[in-house]
Enzyme design. Structure first.
Site, short mmCIF file in Angstrom:
data_model
loop_
_atom_site.label_atom_id
_atom_site.label_comp_id
_atom_site.label_asym_id
_atom_site.label_seq_id
_atom_site.Cartn_x
_atom_site.Cartn_y
_atom_site.Cartn_z
N GLU A 1 -18.98 -5.15 10.54
CA GLU A 1 -20.17 -4.75 11.24
C GLU A 1 -21.35 -5.60 12.05
OE1 GLU A 1 -19.26 -3.55 8.37
OE2 GLU A 1 -18.30 -1.63 8.73
N LYS B 1 0.46 -1.01 0.43
CA LYS B 1 -0.12 -0.14 0.35
C LYS B 1 0.92 0.88 -0.15
CE LYS B 1 -4.35 1.58 2.25
NZ LYS B 1 -5.53 1.69 3.50
N ARG C 1 -25.24 -2.00 7.91
CA ARG C 1 -24.70 -3.40 7.01
C ARG C 1 -25.40 -4.45 8.73
NH1 ARG C 1 -19.61 -5.24 3.83
NH2 ARG C 1 -21.18 -4.08 2.82
C1 LIG Z 1 -18.20 -1.84 5.38
C2 LIG Z 1 -17.19 -1.33 5.01
N1 LIG Z 1 -17.31 -0.57 6.15
C3 LIG Z 1 -15.91 0.09 6.80
C4 LIG Z 1 -15.13 0.97 5.57
C5 LIG Z 1 -14.29 1.76 5.48
N2 LIG Z 1 -13.36 0.70 4.93
C6 LIG Z 1 -12.65 2.40 3.55
S1 LIG Z 1 -11.68 1.31 2.86
C7 LIG Z 1 -11.16 0.49 4.58
C8 LIG Z 1 -9.55 -0.99 4.44
C9 LIG Z 1 -10.12 -1.62 2.86
O1 LIG Z 1 -8.91 -2.52 3.70
P1 LIG Z 1 -8.69 -3.52 1.37
O2 LIG Z 1 -9.76 -3.48 1.88
O3 LIG Z 1 -7.27 -4.53 2.12
O4 LIG Z 1 -8.29 -2.41 0.87
P2 LIG Z 1 -6.61 -1.72 0.95
O5 LIG Z 1 -6.65 0.16 0.98
O6 LIG Z 1 -5.60 -2.53 1.45
O7 LIG Z 1 -6.15 -1.24 -0.53
C10 LIG Z 1 -12.29 0.97 5.19
C11 LIG Z 1 -12.42 -0.61 6.53
C12 LIG Z 1 -16.25 0.45 4.45
N3 LIG Z 1 -15.68 1.12 3.10
N4 LIG Z 1 -17.46 -0.33 4.29
#
Ligand SMILES: Cc1ncc(C[n+]2csc(CCOP(=O)(O)OP(=O)(O)O)c2C)c(N)n1
Ligand SMILES: CC(=O)[C@@H](O)[C@H](O)COP(=O)(O)O
Ligand SMILES: [Mg+2]
Length: 642
Positions: free
Chosen positions: A372, A285, A400
């Site tokens: 969630e 990342k 959710r």
């Molecule tokens: C249901 C939900 N909960 C929380 C989030 C907030 N959120 C956005 S990106 C993220 C982390 C995603 O991690 P990953 O899938 O590993 O993607 P990366 O940013 O590492 O590319 C979170 C928790 C969301 N978008 N959707």
């Protein structure tokens, strides 16, 4: 000898078809140029940076190997889609991203045929891709569906629900796990450890070895008896992973930044007869930009920044504190006072402020991952056993877990506390993140207490009220952004449940405000007073239970009453209307109007423009009052009576 000038490649790439004209050997240069373009663009617009930097090579390889848009590419969450947008015809608009009238910060169907499915809430990509794949299968249409899902998003139950069903799709479905060992914060839980073991225990899979393995491991047509053989074969191919137990061929780990190797691997995967296949790509990342790679959060979400130094333009600082910070400090005070108070976040420690809480109370703060539904029922279990759990979940993300809120918390009347940050409009994240519906979906539930903080001092008192409230579930909503600069209470005061307060006395007009629109309500009162209309402003504090005594008094002693809330229809105003109707006040000619969010999904824009679009500012209140009073003799815009 001077080096041959390098011909820029990105300028030749408008759509994926242009990439497919390039030699594989040219793709690393294209990746460098695409990465530079993304850094340049986000330095001027702000937005999500780290995740997109981590998928530059993956983006190029996927579009190079698969026949997008006929093959459907679905990005999970979609915050990593900036490179994808740049090479799918949107480079000219990439600097408008997350701005009014500009590109969405996430994938969006209405924006491009290369965005077959919208996202923003995580862990939906495999389900959606499976839908596309099965639809193609039923229609006997060619075409694959490729879901790119992050390791963070892979921590949500929905991903497993989809994988559990994915065998139906066979080789029409490909899942690419983008494993950068980061969520917004470091990932949590056993999945993280399992992935780390997979990555650390094996070398990156070489394309050639993969081709051999896939050939051997994909026997021809299998009948049930031999299916077991296939399972063993599958396990033999790669040594057995969680994903194989769920019916996938696991391919990996592969180097997610070696674009030429990625191409060869994806070509093998594309041409495999069996499936579904999960490719485990290991990425970084923030890849390729030092300030992002070196930042704890890998520059997950940034404001405009200086490219050379990486320094973000966070403004002059000072001013009122963010509601998130006020909440975190208030919760810490409650946890210091009462060891039964515990805190839960669903992968949003920094966004909810629980990172500060966790620093002070590591044993009583839980990050459950992007989960969630689990967070809510986990909290219900804690409450049933005598703890006082605070679930800190953005309003939009609590959607959710609605059945868990109803079934596990409300019906059982368990004292779970819900801190709903980002309630209302959120600006740049647009409609997917707007916390528009929590009043509608919570105030309809028996047993619930639902509060809205009008300012940061109110929020402190409401957190204290929640900590003391053991007789059932209780929620407080508060917006993204900073407070009004009102002094915080030195000693938090518990509020009387269901009681609002008069912020200003008047006679002719009553404005019943819920939450932070109080500031606009007070401005409207000034404007109305200037027009000779004496105005009462009430901060109602509680959407449930209503302060029925105060509401009846206001509705029966003023010529016109207006409710205002930063929420969709079905919230506070709807419940006031119901009370007025039940009391027969409507029959008696009561002039009552409700101001709320429009019945539409508002695209991203500046908060000010969003509130104007929603009709939730002072002039809108004034105009509503004058229309209700039919005072055409008063010009809504001018100061004096016409
Ligand atoms: C249901 C939900 N909960 C929380 C989030 C907030 N959120 C956005 S990106 C993220 C982390 C995603 O991690 P990953 O899938 O590993 O993607 P990366 O940013 O590492 O590319 C979170 C928790 C969301 N978008 N959707
Ligand atoms: C992609 C995602 O869902 C999060 O990064 C979200 O954009 C954070 O929102 P805030 O910036 O309001 O914390
Ligand atoms: Mg990740």
């Amino acid at each position: 000898m001077s080096e041959r000038p390098v011909t820029p490649l990105l300028d030749q790439v408008h759509f994926p078809a242009d990439i497919r004209k390039l030699q594989k050997s040219e793709l690393p240069q294209l990746a460098d140029e695409l990465r530079a373009e993304m850094i340049s663009a986000v330095s001027t617009s702000g937005g999500h940076l780290g995740s997109g930097l981590g998928v530059v090579e993956l983006t190029i390889a996927i579009h190079y190997v698969f026949d997008t848009p006929n093959d459907k590419l679905i990005w999970d969450v979609g915050h990593q889609c900036y490179p994808h947008k740049i090479i799918t015809g949107r480079r000219d608009r990439i600097r408008t991203i997350r701005q009014g009238g500009g590109l969405s910060g996430f994938t969006k169907r209405a924006e491009s045929e290369y965005d077959p499915f919208g996202a923003a809430h995580s862990s939906t990509s495999i389900s959606a891709a499976l839908g596309f794949a099965i639809s193609n299968k039923l229609a006997h249409k060619p075409g694959r569906a490729i879901a790119v899902i992050g390791d963070g998003a892979m921590s949500a139950g929905m991903a497993y629900e989809a994988m559990n069903n994915a065998h139906e799709a066979g080789n029409r479905l490909i899942v690419i796990l983008n494993d950068n060992d980061m969520s917004i914060a470091p990932p949590v839980g056993s999945l993280r450890n399992s992935l780390a073991r997979l990555v650390s225990s094996r070398k990156y899979l070489a394309p050639r070895r993969l081709a051999q393995k896939l050939a051997r491991a994909m026997p021809g047509p299998l009948h049930r008896a031999a299916r077991k053989m296939e399972e063993y074969t599958r396990g033999w191919v790669t040594g057995g992973t969680l994903f194989e137990e769920l019916g996938f061929y696991y391919v990996g780990p592969v180097d997610g930044h070696n674009v030429e190797a990625l191409v060869e691997i994806l070509e093998n995967v594309r041409d495999a007869e069996e499936g579904p296949i999960l490719v485990h790509a290991v990425t970084k990342k923030g890849k390729g930009y030092g300030p992002a790679e070196n930042a704890a959060d890998k520059y997950h979400g940034v404001v405009k920044f200086d490219i050379v130094s990486g320094k973000q333009d966070k403004g002059p600082g000072g001013g009122p504190p963010a509601y998130t910070s006020v909440f975190a400090d208030a919760l810490k005070a409650e946890m210091a006072r009462d060891e039964k108070v515990v805190a839960i976040t669903a992968a949003m420690p920094s966004g909810t402020g629980l990172d500060k809480v966790e620093a002070a109370f590591p044993d009583r703060t839980f990050d459950v991952g992007i989960a969630e539904q689990h967070a809510v029922t986990f909290a219900a279990g804690l409450a049933a056993q005598g703890h006082r759990p605070f679930c800190a979940i953005y309003s939009t993300f609590l959607q959710r877990a609605y059945d868990q809120v109803v079934h596990d918390v409300a019906i059982q009347n368990l004292p779970v506390r819900f801190a709903l940050d980002r309630a209302g409009l959120v600006g740049a994240d647009g409609c997917t993140h707007a916390g528009s519906f929590d009043l509608a979906y919570l105030c309809t539930l028996p047993n619930f207490v639902v509060m809205a903080a009008a300012n940061e001092a109110e929020l402190v008192n409401m957190v204290h009220t929640m900590a003391l409230h053991d007789s059932g579930p209780i929620a407080v909503r508060y917006p993204r952004g900073n407070g009004r600069g009102v002094p915080l209470p030195v000693t938090p005061q518990a509020l009387e449940i269901g009681k609002g307060r008069i912020a200003r006395e008047g006679k002719t007009v009553a404005i019943l405000s819920l939450g932070t629109r109080l500031e606009e309500a007070e401005k409207a009162a000034d404007m109305l007073e200037a027009k000779g209309l004496s105005t009462t402003v009430a901060d109602m504090r509680f959407a449930k239970p209503l302060d029925e005594e105060l509401i009846r008094k206001l509705l029966t002693t003023h010529e016109v009453a207006v409710t205002i809330e930063e929420a969709a229809i079905g919230g506070f105003g709807a419940h006031v209307l119901t009370l007025a109707s039940d009391d027969g006040l409507i029959d008696a000619g009561l002039k009552l109007r409700t101001l709320r969010l429009p019945d539409s999904f508002q695209d991203q824009d500046s908060p000010q423009r969003q509130y104007d679009e929603a009709g939730l500012n002072a002039p809108h209140i004034v105009e509503t009052v004058l229309k209700a009073l039919r005072r055409n003799d008063i010009d809504a815009d001018a100061g004096a009576i016409a």
